[in-house]
Design a protein around this motif. Structure first.
Motif, PDB file in Angstrom:
ATOM      1  N   PHE A  67       0.850  -1.187   0.000  1.00 26.39           N
ATOM      2  CA  PHE A  67       0.000   0.000   0.000  1.00 26.39           C
ATOM      3  C   PHE A  67       0.884   1.234   0.000  1.00 26.39           C
ATOM      4  O   PHE A  67       2.047   1.193   0.389  1.00 26.39           O
ATOM      5  CB  PHE A  67      -0.951   0.014   1.208  1.00 26.39           C
ATOM      6  N   PHE A  68       0.299   2.339  -0.457  1.00 27.34           N
ATOM      7  CA  PHE A  68       1.014   3.618  -0.420  1.00 27.34           C
ATOM      8  C   PHE A  68       0.009   4.753  -0.499  1.00 27.34           C
ATOM      9  O   PHE A  68      -1.110   4.584  -0.966  1.00 27.34           O
ATOM     10  CB  PHE A  68       2.051   3.723  -1.545  1.00 27.34           C
ATOM     11  N   GLY A  69       0.428   5.894   0.001  1.00 27.91           N
ATOM     12  CA  GLY A  69      -0.419   7.078  -0.012  1.00 27.91           C
ATOM     13  C   GLY A  69       0.186   8.144   0.877  1.00 27.91           C
ATOM     14  O   GLY A  69       1.395   8.206   1.046  1.00 27.91           O
ATOM     15  N   SER A  70      -0.678   8.967   1.442  1.00 29.54           N
ATOM     16  CA  SER A  70      -0.206   9.988   2.370  1.00 29.54           C
ATOM     17  C   SER A  70      -1.072   9.927   3.616  1.00 29.54           C
ATOM     18  O   SER A  70      -2.203   9.453   3.589  1.00 29.54           O
ATOM     19  CB  SER A  70      -0.248  11.371   1.732  1.00 29.54           C
ATOM     20  N   ALA A  71      -0.513  10.439   4.707  1.00 37.74           N
ATOM     21  CA  ALA A  71      -1.203  10.377   5.988  1.00 37.74           C
ATOM     22  C   ALA A  71      -1.231  11.752   6.628  1.00 37.74           C
ATOM     23  O   ALA A  71      -0.496  12.661   6.236  1.00 37.74           O
ATOM     24  CB  ALA A  71      -0.502   9.378   6.899  1.00 37.74           C
ATOM     25  N   THR A  72      -2.064  11.872   7.627  1.00 38.34           N
ATOM     26  CA  THR A  72      -2.103  13.070   8.459  1.00 38.34           C
ATOM     27  C   THR A  72      -2.050  12.631   9.915  1.00 38.34           C
ATOM     28  O   THR A  72      -2.419  11.505  10.255  1.00 38.34           O
ATOM     29  CB  THR A  72      -3.388  13.892   8.231  1.00 38.34           C
ATOM     30  N   LEU A  73      -1.585  13.532  10.752  1.00 36.07           N
ATOM     31  CA  LEU A  73      -1.592  13.320  12.196  1.00 36.07           C
ATOM     32  C   LEU A  73      -2.235  14.551  12.818  1.00 36.07           C
ATOM     33  O   LEU A  73      -1.660  15.632  12.793  1.00 36.07           O
ATOM     34  CB  LEU A  73      -0.172  13.125  12.725  1.00 36.07           C
ATOM     35  N   LYS A  74      -3.456  14.367  13.314  1.00 39.44           N
ATOM     36  CA  LYS A  74      -4.192  15.470  13.923  1.00 39.44           C
ATOM     37  C   LYS A  74      -4.682  15.044  15.291  1.00 39.44           C
ATOM     38  O   LYS A  74      -5.356  14.015  15.404  1.00 39.44           O
ATOM     39  CB  LYS A  74      -5.378  15.879  13.046  1.00 39.44           C
ATOM     40  N   GLN A  87      -3.241  -5.767  -5.732  1.00 41.36           N
ATOM     41  CA  GLN A  87      -4.416  -6.629  -5.659  1.00 41.36           C
ATOM     42  C   GLN A  87      -4.061  -8.106  -5.798  1.00 41.36           C
ATOM     43  O   GLN A  87      -4.658  -8.822  -6.592  1.00 41.36           O
ATOM     44  CB  GLN A  87      -5.431  -6.224  -6.737  1.00 41.36           C
ATOM     45  N   MET A  88      -3.088  -8.593  -5.029  1.00 45.88           N
ATOM     46  CA  MET A  88      -2.716 -10.008  -5.089  1.00 45.88           C
ATOM     47  C   MET A  88      -3.639 -10.821  -4.180  1.00 45.88           C
ATOM     48  O   MET A  88      -4.178 -10.305  -3.202  1.00 45.88           O
ATOM     49  CB  MET A  88      -1.263 -10.192  -4.643  1.00 45.88           C
ATOM     50  N   ALA A  89      -3.790 -12.093  -4.511  1.00 47.36           N
ATOM     51  CA  ALA A  89      -4.564 -12.993  -3.664  1.00 47.36           C
ATOM     52  C   ALA A  89      -3.757 -13.307  -2.411  1.00 47.36           C
ATOM     53  O   ALA A  89      -2.539 -13.442  -2.460  1.00 47.36           O
ATOM     54  CB  ALA A  89      -4.876 -14.275  -4.426  1.00 47.36           C
ATOM     55  N   CYS A  90      -4.450 -13.414  -1.285  1.00 50.47           N
ATOM     56  CA  CYS A  90      -3.787 -13.642   0.000  1.00 50.47           C
ATOM     57  C   CYS A  90      -4.307 -14.916   0.649  1.00 50.47           C
ATOM     58  O   CYS A  90      -5.445 -15.318   0.428  1.00 50.47           O
ATOM     59  CB  CYS A  90      -4.099 -12.496   0.961  1.00 50.47           C
ATOM     60  N   SER A  91      -3.489 -15.490   1.510  1.00 51.96           N
ATOM     61  CA  SER A  91      -3.955 -16.605   2.334  1.00 51.96           C
ATOM     62  C   SER A  91      -4.977 -16.049   3.323  1.00 51.96           C
ATOM     63  O   SER A  91      -4.983 -14.848   3.609  1.00 51.96           O
ATOM     64  CB  SER A  91      -2.780 -17.236   3.088  1.00 51.96           C
ATOM     65  N   PRO A  92      -5.842 -16.895   3.873  1.00 53.07           N
ATOM     66  CA  PRO A  92      -6.837 -16.396   4.829  1.00 53.07           C
ATOM     67  C   PRO A  92      -6.209 -15.673   6.032  1.00 53.07           C
ATOM     68  O   PRO A  92      -6.732 -14.641   6.461  1.00 53.07           O
ATOM     69  CB  PRO A  92      -7.584 -17.660   5.269  1.00 53.07           C
ATOM     70  N   ASP A  93      -5.112 -16.182   6.567  1.00 45.61           N
ATOM     71  CA  ASP A  93      -4.463 -15.526   7.709  1.00 45.61           C
ATOM     72  C   ASP A  93      -3.886 -14.172   7.322  1.00 45.61           C
ATOM     73  O   ASP A  93      -4.019 -13.196   8.070  1.00 45.61           O
ATOM     74  CB  ASP A  93      -3.367 -16.417   8.292  1.00 45.61           C
ATOM     75  N   ALA A  94      -3.244 -14.112   6.165  1.00 47.35           N
ATOM     76  CA  ALA A  94      -2.694 -12.840   5.696  1.00 47.35           C
ATOM     77  C   ALA A  94      -3.818 -11.855   5.395  1.00 47.35           C
ATOM     78  O   ALA A  94      -3.688 -10.655   5.656  1.00 47.35           O
ATOM     79  CB  ALA A  94      -1.820 -13.045   4.465  1.00 47.35           C
ATOM     80  N   GLN A  95      -4.934 -12.338   4.886  1.00 42.41           N
ATOM     81  CA  GLN A  95      -6.081 -11.476   4.577  1.00 42.41           C
ATOM     82  C   GLN A  95      -6.644 -10.853   5.853  1.00 42.41           C
ATOM     83  O   GLN A  95      -7.004  -9.678   5.867  1.00 42.41           O
ATOM     84  CB  GLN A  95      -7.172 -12.263   3.839  1.00 42.41           C
ATOM     85  N   LYS A  96      -6.699 -11.608   6.946  1.00 41.75           N
ATOM     86  CA  LYS A  96      -7.185 -11.060   8.218  1.00 41.75           C
ATOM     87  C   LYS A  96      -6.296  -9.915   8.691  1.00 41.75           C
ATOM     88  O   LYS A  96      -6.789  -8.880   9.141  1.00 41.75           O
ATOM     89  CB  LYS A  96      -7.230 -12.155   9.280  1.00 41.75           C
ATOM     90  N   VAL A  97      -4.981 -10.112   8.584  1.00 49.83           N
ATOM     91  CA  VAL A  97      -4.045  -9.056   8.978  1.00 49.83           C
ATOM     92  C   VAL A  97      -4.207  -7.856   8.062  1.00 49.83           C
ATOM     93  O   VAL A  97      -4.253  -6.710   8.509  1.00 49.83           O
ATOM     94  CB  VAL A  97      -2.588  -9.578   8.969  1.00 49.83           C
ATOM     95  N   GLU A  98      -4.310  -8.115   6.776  1.00 48.99           N
ATOM     96  CA  GLU A  98      -4.447  -7.029   5.801  1.00 48.99           C
ATOM     97  C   GLU A  98      -5.693  -6.184   6.053  1.00 48.99           C
ATOM     98  O   GLU A  98      -5.636  -4.954   6.014  1.00 48.99           O
ATOM     99  CB  GLU A  98      -4.480  -7.617   4.388  1.00 48.99           C
ATOM    100  N   ILE A  99      -6.806  -6.831   6.318  1.00 44.96           N
ATOM    101  CA  ILE A  99      -8.043  -6.109   6.609  1.00 44.96           C
ATOM    102  C   ILE A  99      -7.863  -5.232   7.844  1.00 44.96           C
ATOM    103  O   ILE A  99      -8.266  -4.065   7.860  1.00 44.96           O
ATOM    104  CB  ILE A  99      -9.224  -7.092   6.797  1.00 44.96           C
ATOM    105  N   ALA A 100      -7.232  -5.770   8.876  1.00 43.66           N
ATOM    106  CA  ALA A 100      -7.011  -4.999  10.109  1.00 43.66           C
ATOM    107  C   ALA A 100      -6.133  -3.775   9.847  1.00 43.66           C
ATOM    108  O   ALA A 100      -6.436  -2.675  10.308  1.00 43.66           O
ATOM    109  CB  ALA A 100      -6.379  -5.890  11.181  1.00 43.66           C
TER     110      ALA A 100
END
Length: 136
Positions: A67-74, A87-100
């Motif tokens: 992932f990439f982008g920009s952030a703010t701290l307020k 947009q690669m396919a992930c294992s179920p465990d990796a997908q849980k981490v990714e969603i979080a």
């Protein structure tokens, strides 16, 4: 003497009320590895990392996608949106981490940081990162 006492008291009250204020420069130029989500260790086979660079650019690996982008701290809240991701396919465990990770970064999270650890406390997830190295 009274001024020094007042300043020390204010500093202690700030520290006791949730930590010293985190500023952008405290977070920039660091590389962090995700170690836990909601207090549960992330598997060694899942790579998730976060880098915050110059001008508060943000990038990393969420679980299996980059992932990439920009952030703010307020007011102590880190928010990064919109984030672009691969947009690669992930294992179920990796997908849980990714969603979080993506959910927490997109919705915003309170930052708790010391010299070696970064905690992002969001609405649903708490992400714990360990400092990997100092970016140059």
């Amino acid at each position: 003497m009274k001024l020094a006492f007042a300043a020390t008291t204010a500093l202690l009250l700030t520290a006791c009320s949730g930590g010293l204020k985190v500023v952008e420069s405290d977070l920039q130029h660091h590389h962090w590895n995700l170690t836990a989500v909601n207090g549960e260790a992330v598997g060694a086979d899942i790579k998730s990392e976060l880098e915050i660079g110059e001008h508060f650019s943000i990038n990393g690996q969420a679980g299996c996608n980059r992932f990439f982008g920009s952030a703010t701290l307020k007011q102590g809240v880190l928010k990064a949106e919109p984030l672009a991701t691969t947009q690669m396919a992930c294992s179920p465990d990796a997908q849980k981490v990714e969603i979080a990770v993506l959910n927490t970064l997109n919705k915003g999270a309170t930052v708790i940081q010391d010299s070696q650890q970064l905690i992002l406390k969001g609405e649903e997830y708490t992400l714990t990162y360990q400092l990997a190295d100092w970016m140059k």
